[in-house]
Write a protein that holds these residues in place. Structure first.
Motif, PDB file in Angstrom:
ATOM      1  N   ARG A  59     -21.553 -11.314  69.290  1.00 48.29           N
ATOM      2  CA  ARG A  59     -22.479 -12.319  69.792  1.00 48.29           C
ATOM      3  C   ARG A  59     -23.559 -12.586  68.748  1.00 48.29           C
ATOM      4  NH1 ARG A  59     -23.737 -11.154  76.240  1.00 48.29           N
ATOM      5  NH2 ARG A  59     -21.571 -11.133  76.938  1.00 48.29           N
ATOM      6  N   VAL A  60     -24.179 -13.786  68.854  1.00 49.54           N
ATOM      7  CA  VAL A  60     -25.202 -14.179  67.890  1.00 49.54           C
ATOM      8  C   VAL A  60     -26.491 -14.550  68.618  1.00 49.54           C
ATOM      9  CG1 VAL A  60     -23.512 -15.000  66.207  1.00 49.54           C
ATOM     10  CG2 VAL A  60     -24.442 -16.583  67.904  1.00 49.54           C
ATOM     11  N   LEU A  61     -27.614 -14.337  67.922  1.00 50.72           N
ATOM     12  CA  LEU A  61     -28.924 -14.689  68.439  1.00 50.72           C
ATOM     13  C   LEU A  61     -29.778 -15.161  67.271  1.00 50.72           C
ATOM     14  CD1 LEU A  61     -30.552 -14.637  71.129  1.00 50.72           C
ATOM     15  CD2 LEU A  61     -31.438 -12.406  70.400  1.00 50.72           C
ATOM     16  N   HIS A  62     -30.579 -16.203  67.479  1.00 50.73           N
ATOM     17  CA  HIS A  62     -31.402 -16.742  66.399  1.00 50.73           C
ATOM     18  C   HIS A  62     -32.528 -15.757  66.074  1.00 50.73           C
ATOM     19  CE1 HIS A  62     -32.935 -19.611  63.645  1.00 50.73           C
ATOM     20  NE2 HIS A  62     -34.062 -19.825  64.320  1.00 50.73           N
ATOM     21  N   MET A  63     -32.334 -14.996  65.003  1.00 46.89           N
ATOM     22  CA  MET A  63     -33.301 -13.975  64.601  1.00 46.89           C
ATOM     23  C   MET A  63     -33.034 -13.590  63.157  1.00 46.89           C
ATOM     24  SD  MET A  63     -31.625 -10.629  66.511  1.00 46.89           S
ATOM     25  CE  MET A  63     -29.910 -10.172  66.192  1.00 46.89           C
ATOM     26  N   SER A  64     -34.055 -13.060  62.506  1.00 45.80           N
ATOM     27  CA  SER A  64     -33.883 -12.522  61.158  1.00 45.80           C
ATOM     28  C   SER A  64     -33.500 -11.050  61.276  1.00 45.80           C
ATOM     29  CB  SER A  64     -35.178 -12.645  60.351  1.00 45.80           C
ATOM     30  OG  SER A  64     -35.436 -13.985  60.026  1.00 45.80           O
ATOM     31  N   PRO A  65     -32.514 -10.616  60.515  1.00 48.86           N
ATOM     32  CA  PRO A  65     -32.110  -9.202  60.602  1.00 48.86           C
ATOM     33  C   PRO A  65     -33.186  -8.300  60.007  1.00 48.86           C
ATOM     34  CG  PRO A  65     -30.961 -10.304  58.808  1.00 48.86           C
ATOM     35  CD  PRO A  65     -31.715 -11.365  59.546  1.00 48.86           C
ATOM     36  N   SER A  66     -33.582  -7.309  60.720  1.00 42.42           N
ATOM     37  CA  SER A  66     -34.561  -6.343  60.219  1.00 42.42           C
ATOM     38  C   SER A  66     -34.202  -4.937  60.667  1.00 42.42           C
ATOM     39  CB  SER A  66     -35.966  -6.698  60.716  1.00 42.42           C
ATOM     40  OG  SER A  66     -36.011  -6.760  62.134  1.00 42.42           O
ATOM     41  N   LEU A  67     -33.752  -4.798  61.919  1.00 40.19           N
ATOM     42  CA  LEU A  67     -33.436  -3.488  62.474  1.00 40.19           C
ATOM     43  C   LEU A  67     -31.936  -3.278  62.532  1.00 40.19           C
ATOM     44  CD1 LEU A  67     -34.470  -0.921  63.964  1.00 40.19           C
ATOM     45  CD2 LEU A  67     -34.297  -2.227  66.097  1.00 40.19           C
ATOM     46  N   LYS A  68     -31.523  -2.077  62.145  1.00 46.98           N
ATOM     47  CA  LYS A  68     -30.120  -1.670  62.256  1.00 46.98           C
ATOM     48  C   LYS A  68     -30.018  -0.692  63.421  1.00 46.98           C
ATOM     49  CE  LYS A  68     -28.419  -0.307  58.239  1.00 46.98           C
ATOM     50  NZ  LYS A  68     -27.378  -1.227  57.755  1.00 46.98           N
ATOM     51  N   LEU A  69     -29.150  -0.988  64.358  1.00 51.28           N
ATOM     52  CA  LEU A  69     -28.940  -0.109  65.514  1.00 51.28           C
ATOM     53  C   LEU A  69     -27.450   0.165  65.696  1.00 51.28           C
ATOM     54  CD1 LEU A  69     -31.328  -1.403  68.346  1.00 51.28           C
ATOM     55  CD2 LEU A  69     -31.488   0.757  67.108  1.00 51.28           C
ATOM     56  N   TYR A  70     -27.125   1.421  65.939  1.00 51.02           N
ATOM     57  CA  TYR A  70     -25.744   1.811  66.220  1.00 51.02           C
ATOM     58  C   TYR A  70     -25.752   2.763  67.407  1.00 51.02           C
ATOM     59  CZ  TYR A  70     -25.243   0.223  61.374  1.00 51.02           C
ATOM     60  OH  TYR A  70     -25.297  -0.496  60.218  1.00 51.02           O
ATOM     61  N   PHE A  71     -24.952   2.462  68.415  1.00 47.65           N
ATOM     62  CA  PHE A  71     -24.868   3.286  69.614  1.00 47.65           C
ATOM     63  C   PHE A  71     -23.474   3.901  69.723  1.00 47.65           C
ATOM     64  CE2 PHE A  71     -27.985   0.003  70.411  1.00 47.65           C
ATOM     65  CZ  PHE A  71     -29.035   0.663  71.044  1.00 47.65           C
ATOM     66  N   ILE A  72     -23.427   5.182  70.035  1.00 47.75           N
ATOM     67  CA  ILE A  72     -22.168   5.859  70.345  1.00 47.75           C
ATOM     68  C   ILE A  72     -22.232   6.252  71.809  1.00 47.75           C
ATOM     69  CG2 ILE A  72     -20.657   7.809  69.828  1.00 47.75           C
ATOM     70  CD1 ILE A  72     -21.812   7.839  67.020  1.00 47.75           C
ATOM     71  N   ASN A  73     -21.474   5.547  72.625  1.00 49.58           N
ATOM     72  CA  ASN A  73     -21.554   5.677  74.075  1.00 49.58           C
ATOM     73  C   ASN A  73     -23.007   5.467  74.505  1.00 49.58           C
ATOM     74  OD1 ASN A  73     -18.743   6.141  74.405  1.00 49.58           O
ATOM     75  ND2 ASN A  73     -19.024   8.272  73.826  1.00 49.58           N
ATOM     76  N   ASP A  74     -23.498   6.282  75.407  1.00 51.07           N
ATOM     77  CA  ASP A  74     -24.868   6.097  75.881  1.00 51.07           C
ATOM     78  C   ASP A  74     -25.790   7.231  75.452  1.00 51.07           C
ATOM     79  OD1 ASP A  74     -24.297   3.705  77.251  1.00 51.07           O
ATOM     80  OD2 ASP A  74     -23.518   4.837  78.961  1.00 51.07           O
ATOM     81  N   ASP A  75     -25.279   8.159  74.652  1.00 49.92           N
ATOM     82  CA  ASP A  75     -26.068   9.351  74.387  1.00 49.92           C
ATOM     83  C   ASP A  75     -26.454   9.559  72.926  1.00 49.92           C
ATOM     84  OD1 ASP A  75     -23.482   9.756  73.658  1.00 49.92           O
ATOM     85  OD2 ASP A  75     -23.228  11.664  74.685  1.00 49.92           O
ATOM     86  N   VAL A  76     -26.020   8.687  72.024  1.00 51.32           N
ATOM     87  CA  VAL A  76     -26.383   8.826  70.614  1.00 51.32           C
ATOM     88  C   VAL A  76     -26.759   7.466  70.048  1.00 51.32           C
ATOM     89  CG1 VAL A  76     -25.604   9.478  68.299  1.00 51.32           C
ATOM     90  CG2 VAL A  76     -24.876  10.832  70.274  1.00 51.32           C
ATOM     91  N   VAL A  77     -27.869   7.426  69.314  1.00 52.57           N
ATOM     92  CA  VAL A  77     -28.324   6.194  68.659  1.00 52.57           C
ATOM     93  C   VAL A  77     -28.696   6.509  67.209  1.00 52.57           C
ATOM     94  CG1 VAL A  77     -30.115   4.424  68.575  1.00 52.57           C
ATOM     95  CG2 VAL A  77     -29.191   5.139  70.777  1.00 52.57           C
ATOM     96  N   TYR A  78     -28.221   5.672  66.310  1.00 53.40           N
ATOM     97  CA  TYR A  78     -28.661   5.693  64.916  1.00 53.40           C
ATOM     98  C   TYR A  78     -29.470   4.417  64.683  1.00 53.40           C
ATOM     99  CZ  TYR A  78     -25.361   9.422  63.583  1.00 53.40           C
ATOM    100  OH  TYR A  78     -24.684  10.621  63.455  1.00 53.40           O
TER     101      TYR A  78
END
Length: 289
Positions: A193-212
């Protein structure tokens, strides 16, 4: 004594006088039997204690190795460690949900394509991939173009290139849907999906219990092959225009996990709420063509 030697029991029951020699023999036999039973019982207890101690040592060593090999909550790690945890989660099987928010999806899609192709056979495995990226069909300044006056502006040509790159990463992942099914490695779904925004934050989720999480902390200013030497172009002066690009493929990431305590769980819930809010507001990836 009567429980061990029947003649002794019979003798005691009838109150027959027993000679000293017979009692000595019987006593020795009983003593030897008791010693044997005690020794066997002691050996069994020692074996059980040794086994229990070995299990405790093994469990402690596994926990120690996990603490060494797996980053602690809030620890800064490299993207390579994220990829390793992607692979670990996918090999574990079950229902795996991997989610990302970034620039074009490259640092998510490129390693995952190889990981998915190398998974072991598991027809019960289900994998769900979601990726949120900027909408490069609309004007944007970052990434964009810096003109001779030092001000940022839109670069339609650069956006078109980024749009095609994102569509390619989506296509590469969706191509794995059929490959996984044929190889009996599981079921895969992919959504961009796309949203009108400038990329600044990197987020990665593994299931619901781990976030990078991390940031795009490098800027690349380089010659713009589409506009250099074209001062008549509308918008910022671009006679010496340079592309303003963001670099994040080697950015360090911070890992948060639910087993890392209350602060880590709060971070995870807030990042999840942020992503889900943006995801609901986003729209499907447009056709790059």
């Amino acid at each position: 004594m009567a429980q061990f030697v029947k003649p002794v029991g019979d003798a005691l029951a009838d109150k027959v006088y027993l000679g000293g020699a017979l009692l000595t023999v019987v006593g020795y036999v009983l003593y030897a039997e008791v010693q044997r039973l005690n020794s066997a019982h002691g050996a069994r207890e020692e074996a059980e204690e040794a086994l229990d101690a070995a299990v405790r040592r093994l469990d402690h060593e596994v926990q120690r190795l996990n603490s060494v090999l797996r980053p602690r909550a809030g620890e800064v790690v490299t993207p390579r460690q994220l990829e390793d945890e992607f692979e670990e989660a996918l090999e574990a099987g079950g229902h795996v949900r991997l989610t990302a928010m970034g620039f074009t999806g490259e640092t998510f899609a490129a390693p995952l394509k190889n990981i998915l192709q190398g998974l072991s056979e598991n027809r019960l495995r289900t994998v769900s991939l979601r990726v949120l990226v900027p909408d490069f069909t609309r004007e944007i300044e970052v990434p964009g173009l810096v003109g001779a006056d030092g001000k940022a502006g839109d670069s339609p040509e650069f956006r078109a290139r980024l749009r095609h790159q994102t569509a390619e990463y989506e296509s590469n992942l969706k191509y794995q849907i059929g490959r996984m099914a044929v190889a009996r490695r599981g079921t895969l779904t992919v959504e961009f999906r796309v949203l009108h925004m400038s990329p600044s934050l990197k987020l990665y989720f593994i299931n619901d219990d781990v976030v990078y999480e991390g940031i795009y902390d490098k800027i690349d200013l380089r010659p713009d092959p589409w506009t250099t030497g074209t001062p008549d172009r509308s918008g910022p002066e671009t006679a010496d225009g340079r592309l303003l690009d963001l670099i994040g493929y080697d950015s360090l990431l911070t890992r948060w996990s639910f087993d890392g305590g209350g602060h880590a769980r709060t971070i995870i819930m807030r990042r999840r709420e942020l992503f889900e809010t943006l995801w609901k507001a986003a729209r499907e990836l447009p056709d790059a063509a």
